[in-house]
Design a protein around this motif. Structure first.
Motif, PDB file in Angstrom:
ATOM      1  N   GLU A 173       0.866  -1.087  -0.380  1.00  0.00           N
ATOM      2  CA  GLU A 173      -0.400  -0.128  -0.251  1.00  0.00           C
ATOM      3  C   GLU A 173       1.197   1.214   0.051  1.00  0.00           C
ATOM      4  O   GLU A 173       1.977   1.460   0.702  1.00  0.00           O
ATOM      5  CB  GLU A 173      -0.853  -0.237   1.233  1.00  0.00           C
ATOM      6  N   ASP A 174       0.003   1.965  -0.747  1.00  0.00           N
ATOM      7  CA  ASP A 174       1.456   3.481  -0.670  1.00  0.00           C
ATOM      8  C   ASP A 174       0.402   4.213  -0.786  1.00  0.00           C
ATOM      9  O   ASP A 174      -1.305   4.838  -1.097  1.00  0.00           O
ATOM     10  CB  ASP A 174       1.400   3.313  -2.323  1.00  0.00           C
ATOM     11  N   ALA A 175       0.855   5.338   0.207  1.00  0.00           N
ATOM     12  CA  ALA A 175      -0.334   6.561   1.048  1.00  0.00           C
ATOM     13  C   ALA A 175      -0.502   7.994   0.257  1.00  0.00           C
ATOM     14  O   ALA A 175      -2.724   7.632  -0.099  1.00  0.00           O
ATOM     15  CB  ALA A 175       0.244   7.188   2.109  1.00  0.00           C
ATOM     16  N   LYS A 176      -0.425   8.099  -1.147  1.00  0.00           N
ATOM     17  CA  LYS A 176      -1.318   8.517  -2.639  1.00  0.00           C
ATOM     18  C   LYS A 176      -1.908   7.515  -3.305  1.00  0.00           C
ATOM     19  O   LYS A 176      -2.928   7.434  -3.930  1.00  0.00           O
ATOM     20  CB  LYS A 176       0.138   9.005  -3.021  1.00  0.00           C
ATOM     21  N   ILE A 177      -1.647   6.029  -3.993  1.00  0.00           N
ATOM     22  CA  ILE A 177      -1.711   5.054  -4.529  1.00  0.00           C
ATOM     23  C   ILE A 177      -2.627   4.155  -4.669  1.00  0.00           C
ATOM     24  O   ILE A 177      -3.215   3.732  -5.034  1.00  0.00           O
ATOM     25  CB  ILE A 177      -1.121   5.105  -6.018  1.00  0.00           C
ATOM     26  N   GLY A 178      -2.673   4.414  -3.434  1.00  0.00           N
ATOM     27  CA  GLY A 178      -3.562   3.088  -2.282  1.00  0.00           C
ATOM     28  C   GLY A 178      -2.769   1.452  -2.641  1.00  0.00           C
ATOM     29  O   GLY A 178      -1.797   1.392  -2.598  1.00  0.00           O
ATOM     30  N   TYR A 180      -1.618  -2.275  -4.012  1.00  0.00           N
ATOM     31  CA  TYR A 180      -0.912  -2.599  -5.466  1.00  0.00           C
ATOM     32  C   TYR A 180      -0.601  -3.647  -4.829  1.00  0.00           C
ATOM     33  O   TYR A 180       0.129  -4.211  -4.493  1.00  0.00           O
ATOM     34  CB  TYR A 180       0.181  -1.442  -6.160  1.00  0.00           C
ATOM     35  N   THR A 262       7.801   4.474  -9.028  1.00  0.00           N
ATOM     36  CA  THR A 262       7.737   5.731 -10.201  1.00  0.00           C
ATOM     37  C   THR A 262       7.206   5.047 -11.003  1.00  0.00           C
ATOM     38  O   THR A 262       7.406   6.586 -12.359  1.00  0.00           O
ATOM     39  CB  THR A 262       9.281   5.755 -10.034  1.00  0.00           C
ATOM     40  N   GLN A 264       4.075   4.326 -12.306  1.00  0.00           N
ATOM     41  CA  GLN A 264       2.619   5.425 -12.305  1.00  0.00           C
ATOM     42  C   GLN A 264       2.295   6.116 -12.609  1.00  0.00           C
ATOM     43  O   GLN A 264       2.532   7.310 -12.694  1.00  0.00           O
ATOM     44  CB  GLN A 264       2.033   5.251 -10.607  1.00  0.00           C
ATOM     45  N   TYR A 271       0.296   1.557 -15.080  1.00  0.00           N
ATOM     46  CA  TYR A 271       0.149   1.537 -14.378  1.00  0.00           C
ATOM     47  C   TYR A 271      -0.855   0.634 -13.084  1.00  0.00           C
ATOM     48  O   TYR A 271      -0.031  -0.623 -13.826  1.00  0.00           O
ATOM     49  CB  TYR A 271      -2.087   1.714 -14.512  1.00  0.00           C
TER      50      TYR A 271
END
Length: 279
Positions: A173-178, A180, A262, A264, A271
């Motif tokens: 999980e990434d704070a910006k993209i959720g 993955y 990077t 994304q 994506y």
């Protein structure tokens, strides 16, 4: 008369001396120190929480709690995170204990705890991986959970989670993209909007920048359906490339470490993938 009185006096003296001796004995008894027999406390806290290393003729040595109930780990978990909840957790209850001792051959520093996201319970971990019981184990020595679903296994001091999870895909999980999808090492996987289901349109320089993801016999994270994964045989080099819902998966050359995303949105055609991705 005198003789009679003499005997009376002697008898009185004897009675007085007897009374004195009796009083002396009672006084001595009162002053005698009280003694108690002390027995070992078999129910001490250290013994109650002492883990054990038991041995089974078929599977070898394995870690168990103080009562001899086998402890297991889940290959779909990640370090510091449990992916077993709901019905899974009912079947595989979390192992929770405090201030326990570990058997010879184990290092206490390898044990820790995580706070479960679903119920807030502190679950014991070994080398970062949460430990569980199996509901069908009923007595000391039971190891009926070993190998269940090919994802549940006993623990011993030689357990190496990296090897067991060599082909375990992860959901990070990434704070910006959720959330993955990533490979076993945490490297992000991407799809290409110019591809079609069952066909890659990325070759040459494109493929150098976006290397194909290839793996066999991998496991998928909770929330994904294994039947959504497959492979295609690439037309340019004959390599088998993993697909998700028919679309080929790739790495991005500029991602260097676990957690890098990077790639994304690059060119508005590349994506990340998650369980909710619709192509």
């Amino acid at each position: 008369m005198k003789k009679w009185m003499f005997f009376l006096v002697v008898f009185s003296v004897i009675l007085v001396l007897a009374a004195c001796n009796s009083q002396t004995d009672q006084t001595a008894k009162k002053k005698e120190p009280k003694t108690e027999t002390v027995t070992a406390d078999k129910g001490s806290k250290s013994e109650e929480n002492g883990l054990q290393l038991l041995d089974n003729t078929n599977i070898g040595k394995y870690l168990a709690d103080s009562k001899g109930m086998a402890l297991y780990w889940f290959t779909k978990d990640q370090v510091g995170k449990s992916n077993c909840s709901g019905q899974c957790l009912e079947n595989w209850p979390a192992f929770s204990a405090k201030d326990f001792k570990v058997p010879d051959g184990f290092n206490l520093s390898d044990f820790g705890t995580i706070k479960r996201e679903d119920n807030g319970v502190e679950q014991v971990t070994y080398k970062g991986y949460p430990l569980y019981y199996w509901i069908k184990d009923k007595a000391k020595g039971d190891v009926t959970g070993q190998g269940v679903g090919n994802v549940w296994f006993i623990v011993n001091s030689q357990t190496t989670f990296e090897e067991a999870n060599a082909n375990q895909l992860q959901l990070l999980e990434d704070a910006k993209i959720g959330k993955y999808l990533a490979d076993a090492k945490g490297m992000t996987l991407y799809y290409f909007t110019k591809d079609q289901a069952g066909k890659s349109n990325c070759s040459g320089q494109c493929l150098e920048n976006w290397p194909a993801f290839s793996a066999k016999d991998f496991k998928v994270p909770e929330g994904f359906n294994p039947s959504d994964f497959g492979t295609i045989k690439r037309e340019d080099n004959g390599a088998e490339q993993v697909t998700y819902k028919g679309y080929p998966l790739y790495y991005w050359i500029k991602d260097k470490a676990k957690g890098d995303v990077t790639g994304q949105g690059v060119g508005n055609v590349w994506y990340i993938v998650n369980a909710g991705t619709t192509f």
